[in-house]
Enzyme design. Structure first.
Site, short mmCIF file in Angstrom:
data_model
loop_
_atom_site.label_atom_id
_atom_site.label_comp_id
_atom_site.label_asym_id
_atom_site.label_seq_id
_atom_site.Cartn_x
_atom_site.Cartn_y
_atom_site.Cartn_z
N ARG A 105 0.85 -1.19 0.00
CA ARG A 105 0.00 0.00 0.00
C ARG A 105 0.88 1.22 0.00
O ARG A 105 1.72 1.39 0.87
CB ARG A 105 -0.84 0.06 1.29
CG ARG A 105 -1.92 -0.91 1.38
CD ARG A 105 -2.98 -0.48 2.37
NE ARG A 105 -2.51 -0.09 3.68
CZ ARG A 105 -3.31 0.31 4.66
NH1 ARG A 105 -4.60 0.41 4.45
NH2 ARG A 105 -2.84 0.61 5.84
N THR A 109 -1.19 7.45 -0.52
CA THR A 109 -2.49 7.33 -1.21
C THR A 109 -3.30 6.13 -0.72
O THR A 109 -4.50 6.05 -0.98
CB THR A 109 -2.28 7.14 -2.72
OG1 THR A 109 -1.57 5.90 -2.91
CG2 THR A 109 -1.46 8.27 -3.33
N ASP A 201 0.42 -3.46 12.23
CA ASP A 201 0.90 -3.81 10.89
C ASP A 201 1.23 -5.30 10.85
O ASP A 201 2.20 -5.75 11.46
CB ASP A 201 2.14 -2.96 10.56
CG ASP A 201 2.56 -3.16 9.11
OD1 ASP A 201 2.80 -4.31 8.71
OD2 ASP A 201 2.63 -2.16 8.38
C1 PRP Z 1 -1.15 -4.82 4.42
C2 PRP Z 1 -1.97 -6.08 4.48
C3 PRP Z 1 -2.78 -5.99 3.22
C4 PRP Z 1 -3.02 -4.52 3.09
C5 PRP Z 1 -4.41 -4.23 3.53
O1 PRP Z 1 -0.06 -4.98 3.58
O2 PRP Z 1 -1.21 -7.24 4.60
O3 PRP Z 1 -2.12 -6.51 2.08
O4 PRP Z 1 -2.08 -3.86 3.94
O5 PRP Z 1 -4.72 -2.90 3.33
P1 PRP Z 1 -5.83 -2.42 2.30
O6 PRP Z 1 -7.02 -3.29 2.52
O7 PRP Z 1 -6.08 -0.99 2.72
O8 PRP Z 1 -5.27 -2.52 0.93
P2 PRP Z 1 1.06 -3.84 3.41
O9 PRP Z 1 0.72 -2.94 2.27
O10 PRP Z 1 1.32 -3.19 4.74
O11 PRP Z 1 2.31 -4.67 2.91
P3 PRP Z 1 3.16 -5.83 3.64
O12 PRP Z 1 2.32 -7.05 3.65
O13 PRP Z 1 4.35 -5.95 2.76
O14 PRP Z 1 3.51 -5.36 5.04
N1 URA Z 2 -2.50 -3.34 6.97
C1 URA Z 2 -2.10 -3.80 8.17
O1 URA Z 2 -1.10 -4.54 8.26
N2 URA Z 2 -2.81 -3.45 9.24
C2 URA Z 2 -3.89 -2.68 9.18
O2 URA Z 2 -4.52 -2.41 10.22
C3 URA Z 2 -4.30 -2.19 7.93
C4 URA Z 2 -3.59 -2.56 6.83
#
Ligand code: PRP
Ligand code: URA
Length: 210
Positions: A105, A109, A201
């Protein structure tokens, strides 16, 4: 018609999710719990797998007993955090193939950005279970489902540990054919796009990167 939202209603899942939410839970325990809860939700998400029968000889007699029809199945984690759920799914469905979608993400944005994609050759013929611990805005999962549809997949489910109402709404709007399996639905998102109360996270807690 919208896809169904299957919320796990089970004391083991409820208990394990509470430990997962606790900020004092270690990386080791967090990782193990993600895998265990993943296994328990897989049990529910595979409830409609088709069965056939086969002859089997028990120590007592011959009988005809149920066996999985062997329909092709693929689990697709959204990297990184989705990786934490793969082991739990594979313990339930050892013959599943694994495809990977790399998304992060954008922190400003909140839009998903794709950086990796590798699928089994015949993924279009497989039932697909997309896995990610968190369904927050829903942007990542919605994009992942869109990619799988571009590959030709027609039977797609989404499995998450925690979902925000906003994420569920987006999936139901963009992909009404996709059922969601989740451990719990939380209250809301905060201004940074984190699930409240949530667990923080997920990727950082699984991989110990914070
Ligand atoms: C987190 C999570 C999802 C996403 C959810 O990943 O594991 O993939 O955010 O958020 P959304 O529903 O608003 O899209 P992140 O982008 O933090 O990446 P990571 O798994 O590499 O930590
Ligand atoms: N991604 C995460 O890992 N945690 C949240 O709460 C939202 C998005």
């Amino acid at each position: 018609m919208n896809g169904k939202v299957h919320i796990m209603d089970h004391p083991l899942v409820a208990h394990k999710l509470t430990v997962l939410r606790d900020k004092e839970t270690s990386v080791k325990d967090f990782r193990e719990l993600v895998s265990e809860i993943g296994m328990l939700i897989t049990y529910e998400a595979t409830r409609d797998l088709p069965l056939t029968t086969r002859e089997v000889e028990t120590p007592i007699c011959k009988t005809t007993a149920p066996t999985l029809k062997g329909k092709k199945f693929a689990v697709v984690p959204i990297l990184r955090a989705g990786l934490g759920l793969v082991d739990g799914v594979l313990r339930m469905v050892p013959s599943a193939r694994v495809g990977h979608i790399g998304l992060y993400r954008d922190e400003t944005t909140l839009e998903p950005v794709k950086y990796f994609c590798k699928m089994p050759k015949d993924v279009a013929e497989r039932d697909v279970l997309i896995v990610d611990p968190m369904l927050a805005t829903g942007g990542s999962a919605s994009a992942a489902i869109g990619f799988m549809k571009e590959y030709g997949c027609t039977n797609i489910k989404l499995m998450v540990l925690l979902a925000a109402p906003e994420g569920i709404e987006l999936i139901q709007k963009n992909h009404p054919d996709v059922d969601i399996y989740c451990g719990a639905v939380d209250e809301k998102l905060n201004e940074a796009g984190y699930i409240v109360p949530g667990l923080g996270d997920a990727g950082d807690r699984i991989f110990g990167t914070k």
